[in-house]
Design a protein around this motif. Structure first.
Motif, short mmCIF file in Angstrom:
data_model
loop_
_atom_site.label_atom_id
_atom_site.label_comp_id
_atom_site.label_asym_id
_atom_site.label_seq_id
_atom_site.Cartn_x
_atom_site.Cartn_y
_atom_site.Cartn_z
N PHE A 108 3.25 5.42 -6.95
CA PHE A 108 4.13 6.27 -6.16
C PHE A 108 4.08 7.71 -6.65
N ASP A 109 4.19 7.90 -7.96
CA ASP A 109 4.17 9.26 -8.52
C ASP A 109 2.84 9.96 -8.24
N MET A 169 0.85 -1.18 0.00
CA MET A 169 0.00 0.00 0.00
C MET A 169 0.89 1.23 0.00
N VAL A 170 0.59 2.16 -0.90
CA VAL A 170 1.34 3.41 -1.01
C VAL A 170 0.54 4.50 -0.31
N LYS A 171 1.17 5.21 0.64
CA LYS A 171 0.45 6.20 1.45
C LYS A 171 1.24 7.49 1.58
N GLY A 211 -4.93 9.80 -2.15
CA GLY A 211 -3.70 9.37 -2.78
C GLY A 211 -3.28 7.95 -2.46
N MET A 212 -4.04 7.26 -1.64
CA MET A 212 -3.68 5.91 -1.22
C MET A 212 -4.06 4.90 -2.29
N SER A 213 -3.17 3.97 -2.56
CA SER A 213 -3.50 2.92 -3.52
C SER A 213 -2.61 1.70 -3.31
N ARG A 263 -0.25 13.98 -5.02
CA ARG A 263 -1.42 14.31 -4.21
C ARG A 263 -1.03 14.65 -2.78
N ALA A 264 -0.01 14.00 -2.25
CA ALA A 264 0.44 14.29 -0.90
C ALA A 264 0.93 15.73 -0.79
#
Length: 446
Positions: free
Chosen positions: A181-182, A156-158, A167-169, A187-188
């Protein structure tokens, strides 16, 4: 007890805080923007102060303005509600520096828990289970790929500083991870002002279960039970219930103990929530994050315990004892909360508009925490949450039966709402069985 409180928020949660403040004899001071001047909370407060334009940056997110308003209105304390500045350590410290009572945890606890990487490391050191993941911000996409090979796919990318699922996926291979990641970093930076990203092991079949904690003035931290928040769309909660139908007595005991450890690790005071993931295949649980504020779904805990959590926030912030016996809290029955949004019930896209009819359900075990009435307009400036329909019963079957009747009796005309979705959810065999996970809505809306 302080004599007055400024509520640095709007809508449903402002109205909720006003209700307890007035019951306790505390003057409630509201703030409102252009878009909110006709909402019920503005008229229900003892005093309401205009703070500017509808855009949050020009009103509810202007910390300097809010503190100035608090001083001029003679407020002795500030309650941040949830969202906006509720988890801003800077705002909390500014309130304290202004000589006002901050109704929330110490700014240091907010700061420590606001960074997901720092929080993970702190929880691991305190003995709270965490998922395999990165112990430092991941520098770039290639570093993410290298880290994922250590953690193991899927990951999970946070956003390290983020919340609300923005932006989490999940990524299942290197190419998907580079893309995720990009997107997450972009979005972060846009939403949270920080590009830092972390990776964690993704649990495909998980329940999202959280524990309500209270940090008491005498230094103790207690747990008031768990809430199941697994009904989610785009990683955002739609329905919650307590107790969780997917948590055994043994697992509950371990989760509550871990949540207390988490609170003790940061010297927590006031109301907070320790969020966890439960792997439905292994039965293991792991720390997700800590929300250093009152949760949207706090009413289900209130319904089964009989404890007014806003009152406890007031008492703890003032250094007073809580209004119940902390050593013998017991839960009675089962409660479900359904979040009623102005949104398309199939794609879950916001649908603002003027409310021409508003008819709330009533009856045994039914509570409605609403931010709107007929004649109000839902604008595009804020989250489209209209109300929280909370239902209590002697057991889960009774609470679901009452919820079906309440949903059918909740009449809202004007903007589209997700009430049809809730009717579908309450008749969904998977949800009714209690054996569901965070991908339930994805299966209902393939």
């Amino acid at each position: 007890m302080f004599s007055s409180v400024l509520i640095a928020n709007r809508g449903e949660i402002a109205r909720r805080v006003i209700r307890t403040a007035r019951r306790m004899g505390i003057k409630a001071i509201a703030v409102y923007s252009d878009a909110d001047q006709s909402l019920p909370y503005v008229h229900e407060a003892d005093e309401a102060v205009y703070i500017g334009e509808s855009a949050p940056a020009q009103s509810y997110l202007d910390s300097v303005l809010l503190i100035d308003v608090a001083r001029k209105a003679g407020a002795a304390a500030v309650h941040p509600g949830y969202g906006f500045l509720a988890e801003s350590a800077g705002f909390a410290q500014a309130v304290i520096n202004a000589g006002l009572t901050w109704i929330g945890p110490d700014p240091s606890a907010i700061e420590q828990m606001g960074d997901k990487i720092r929080a993970r490391n702190l929880m691991a050191a305190a003995g709270v289970p965490v998922a395999p993941g990165s112990a430092a911000p991941v520098a770039d996409a290639e570093a993410a790929v290298e880290e994922a090979s250590r953690i193991g796919y899927p990951v999970m990318v946070k956003a390290a500083a983020g919340g609300g699922g923005i932006g989490m996926s999940a990524a299942f291979d290197d190419d998907a991870l580079r893309s995720a990641f990009d997107t997450a970093r972009s979005r972060a930076e846009r939403f949270f002002g920080s590009p830092e990203i972390l990776l964690e092991r993704y649990v495909p079949h998980a329940r999202h279960v959280e524990v309500q904690i209270l940090g008491l003035p005498d230094g103790r931290v207690i747990a008031l039970g768990e809430r199941d928040c697994s009904v989610q769309r785009r990683h955002q909660k739609v329905a919650e219930e307590t107790p969780s139908p997917g948590v055994s007595a043994s697992l509950r005991s371990r989760m509550l103990s871990a949540a207390v450890l988490a609170g003790e690790a940061v010297g927590y005071r006031g109301a907070g929530t320790v969020e966890c993931l439960v792997d439905t295949e292994t039965g293991d649980f792991m720390f997700l994050e800590m929300n250093t504020r009152l949760q949207v779904e706090h009413p289900v805990t209130e319904m089964v315990t009989g404890i007014d959590l806003v009152e406890q926030q007031f008492r703890i912030a003032d250094g007073a004892a809580v209004s119940f016996a902390a050593e013998s809290v017991s839960a009675r029955g089962h409660a479900v909360e359904l979040r009623v949004y102005a949104e398309d019930p199939r794609r879950f896209l916001p649908r603002p508009g003027r409310i021409t009819r508003w008819q709330e359900p009533s009856g045994a075990g039914i509570r409605v925490d609403a931010g709107y009435v007929a004649g109000n307009t839902v604008t595009p400036y804020y989250d489209p949450l209209l109300a929280k329909l909370v239902v209590h019963g002697a057991d889960r079957d009774e609470s679901l039966a009452r919820a079906r009747v309440a949903v059918a009796g909740f009449g809202i005309d004007g903007p589209q709402t997700n009430l049809p979705f809730h009717a579908e959810l309450l008749d969904c065999a998977e949800f009714v069985s209690g054996c569901y996970d965070t991908s339930l809505i994805a299966r209902l809306r393939p």
